[in-house]
Write an enzyme that holds these catalytic residues in place. Structure first.
Site, PDB file in Angstrom:
ATOM      1  N   ASP A  99     -12.288  -8.907   4.624  1.00  0.00           N
ATOM      2  CA  ASP A  99     -13.556  -8.909   3.863  1.00  0.00           C
ATOM      3  C   ASP A  99     -14.120 -10.324   3.830  1.00  0.00           C
ATOM      4  O   ASP A  99     -15.320 -10.539   4.021  1.00  0.00           O
ATOM      5  CB  ASP A  99     -13.339  -8.443   2.410  1.00  0.00           C
ATOM      6  CG  ASP A  99     -13.633  -6.960   2.223  1.00  0.00           C
ATOM      7  OD1 ASP A  99     -13.463  -6.194   3.199  1.00  0.00           O
ATOM      8  OD2 ASP A  99     -14.034  -6.560   1.114  1.00  0.00           O
ATOM      9  N   LYS A 112       3.161 -15.528   2.889  1.00  0.00           N
ATOM     10  CA  LYS A 112       3.355 -16.270   1.635  1.00  0.00           C
ATOM     11  C   LYS A 112       4.861 -16.511   1.526  1.00  0.00           C
ATOM     12  O   LYS A 112       5.529 -16.103   0.568  1.00  0.00           O
ATOM     13  CB  LYS A 112       2.797 -15.423   0.474  1.00  0.00           C
ATOM     14  CG  LYS A 112       2.760 -16.121  -0.861  1.00  0.00           C
ATOM     15  CD  LYS A 112       1.689 -17.203  -0.968  1.00  0.00           C
ATOM     16  CE  LYS A 112       1.857 -17.969  -2.274  1.00  0.00           C
ATOM     17  NZ  LYS A 112       1.025 -19.188  -2.332  1.00  0.00           N
ATOM     18  N   ASP A 127      -6.269  -6.978   4.286  1.00  0.00           N
ATOM     19  CA  ASP A 127      -7.404  -6.336   3.621  1.00  0.00           C
ATOM     20  C   ASP A 127      -8.330  -7.399   3.039  1.00  0.00           C
ATOM     21  O   ASP A 127      -9.546  -7.375   3.224  1.00  0.00           O
ATOM     22  CB  ASP A 127      -6.884  -5.418   2.509  1.00  0.00           C
ATOM     23  CG  ASP A 127      -8.027  -4.764   1.751  1.00  0.00           C
ATOM     24  OD1 ASP A 127      -8.949  -4.246   2.407  1.00  0.00           O
ATOM     25  OD2 ASP A 127      -8.000  -4.788   0.504  1.00  0.00           O
ATOM     26  N   ASP A 133      -2.966 -18.304   1.069  1.00  0.00           N
ATOM     27  CA  ASP A 133      -3.951 -18.977   0.211  1.00  0.00           C
ATOM     28  C   ASP A 133      -4.660 -20.089   0.984  1.00  0.00           C
ATOM     29  O   ASP A 133      -5.875 -20.270   0.873  1.00  0.00           O
ATOM     30  CB  ASP A 133      -3.313 -19.488  -1.095  1.00  0.00           C
ATOM     31  CG  ASP A 133      -2.003 -20.229  -0.895  1.00  0.00           C
ATOM     32  OD1 ASP A 133      -1.475 -20.250   0.239  1.00  0.00           O
ATOM     33  OD2 ASP A 133      -1.479 -20.791  -1.883  1.00  0.00           O
ATOM     34  N   TYR A 139       0.826  -1.218   0.000  1.00  0.00           N
ATOM     35  CA  TYR A 139       0.000   0.000   0.000  1.00  0.00           C
ATOM     36  C   TYR A 139       0.855   1.261   0.000  1.00  0.00           C
ATOM     37  O   TYR A 139       0.391   2.315  -0.417  1.00  0.00           O
ATOM     38  CB  TYR A 139      -0.901   0.037   1.245  1.00  0.00           C
ATOM     39  CG  TYR A 139      -2.209  -0.680   1.106  1.00  0.00           C
ATOM     40  CD1 TYR A 139      -2.252  -2.049   0.833  1.00  0.00           C
ATOM     41  CD2 TYR A 139      -3.413   0.000   1.270  1.00  0.00           C
ATOM     42  CE1 TYR A 139      -3.457  -2.705   0.728  1.00  0.00           C
ATOM     43  CE2 TYR A 139      -4.623  -0.666   1.161  1.00  0.00           C
ATOM     44  CZ  TYR A 139      -4.638  -2.011   0.890  1.00  0.00           C
ATOM     45  OH  TYR A 139      -5.837  -2.668   0.785  1.00  0.00           O
TER      46      TYR A 139
END
Ligand code: IPM
Ligand code: MN
Length: 352
Positions: free
Chosen positions: A249, A189, A245, A221, A142
């Site tokens: 959600d 990851k 982020d 994942d 970001y």
């Protein structure tokens, strides 16, 4: 107690849901004898329209002087559909996070007994879910260098993390785990990304300082999959900005509506409390948006920013009562009567 709160309603449904949180907070203040001073300030598309800047200096000054910030939502379709726009409401949010030093975003996910069948996931999968995703909020992709090369035909964004940035976030995660079930999951990851390897190495080094905490390391994942299959096996998860982020959600569907989940962002300066949903422009001005995520964010504010636990508990209990009695907006009403945003707020304040 004197509570000096900056009020950033923002765009879309922001002002409507913030109004209800103010009603509820004022009712709490009256009952418990607190003295709240609300100072409204502009942020988002409405600030761009007014002064050409999504997080004006004046707003920052107000936030810095406040004891807490209560935030609605920002964003406007005018900008979403225009990839060439150079000033965007979201930049205001990022600037605010950076300037207030809000490096940790606390996003809880829990279920409400009376809403368990509203979730698209099966009851037996989600019952008992009570997890926290602790998202790093001021670093990573970001905030890394980005740009275009090759006459605009190549684009890049870069992800950078320092050991110190990872440590301060992970320390909060370990402390939260200590106060809960002593289980911590580091989401990364590390099979591909160098930043993720630094996350893993840093968190592994910190394990010796928190010997009672059991730490697991999982790839993002796989977590995305497990989170909707067995959410109740997680407790505290820590992760970098972009993964957080996306996963938050995803986690919000567990509770049955995006309109329910609150969040807190904490760090160096004033802490900020906001619903995890966005500005939902389609519903703006219609008095139909669910105000509960914002009301529950106010509850987090009373507890985390002011140490007022009883006040927070009372807000949560009237929210539960409203859900149990069906005093809910259309997203939760199903075939039953849907109440307006403002009616839900009035009912909650009245019950306090
Ligand atoms: C959130 C939002 C923001 C983010 C957007 C609006 C920039 O999606 O708070 O999760 O990506 O952080
Ligand atoms: Mn998001």
């Amino acid at each position: 107690m004197k509570l000096n709160i900056a009020l950033l309603a923002g765009d879309g449904i922001g002002p409507e849901v913030i109004d209800q949180a103010v009603k509820v907070s004022d009712a709490i203040a009256k009952k418990f004898n607190h003295d709240i001073t609300w100072t409204a300030a502009l942020t988002g598309a409405c600030a761009i329209d007014a002064v050409g800047e999504p997080y004006p200096d004046e707003t920052h000054e107000i936030c810095m002087k406040a004891d807490a910030v209560l935030f609605g939502a920002i964003g406007h379709p005018r900008y979403d559909n225009d990839p060439k726009a150079t000033v965007r409401p979201e930049q205001g949010l990022l600037k605010m996070r950076k300037k207030l030093g809000l490096f940790a975003n606390i996003r809880p996910t829990f279920t409400f007994p009376s809403l368990i069948d509203n979730s698209p996931l099966k009851r037996e999968r989600i019952e008992g879910t009570d997890l926290i995703i602790l998202r790093e909020l001021t670093g990573g992709i970001y905030f890394g260098a980005r740009g275009r090369l090759d006459d605009g035909n190549t684009a890049f964004d870069t992800c950078t993390y320092t050991r110190a940035e990872i440590q301060r976030l992970a320390k909060l995660g370990f402390e939260m785990a200590m106060a809960r079930s002593k289980r911590l999951c580091c989401v990364d990851k590390a099979n591909v990304l160098e930043t993720s390897r630094l996350w893993r190495e840093t968190v592994q080094d910190m394990e010796k300082d928190f010997p009672e905490v059991t730490v697991s390391y999982e790839f993002v994942d796989a977590v995305a999959m497990r989170l909707v299959q067995w959410p109740n096996t997680y407790d505290v998860l820590i992760t970098e900005n972009l993964f957080g982020d996306i996963l938050t959600d995803e986690a919000s569907v567990i509770s049955g509506s995006m309109g329910l989940m609150p969040s807190a962002s904490i760090g160096i300066h004033t802490s900020l409390f906001e619903p995890i949903h966005g500005s939902y422009p389609q519903a703006a001005g219609k008095d139909i948006a669910n105000p509960l995520a914002t009301v529950l964010s106010a509850a987090m504010m009373f507890e985390d920013a002011f140490g007022l636990k009883e006040e927070a508990e009372l807000i949560r209990s009237v929210v539960n009562k409203s859900l149990a009695e069906g005093i809910v907006t259309e997203d939760l009403a199903g075939k039953n009567k849907a109440y307006k945003t403002s009616e839900v707020g009035d009912w909650l304040a009245g019950n306090i």
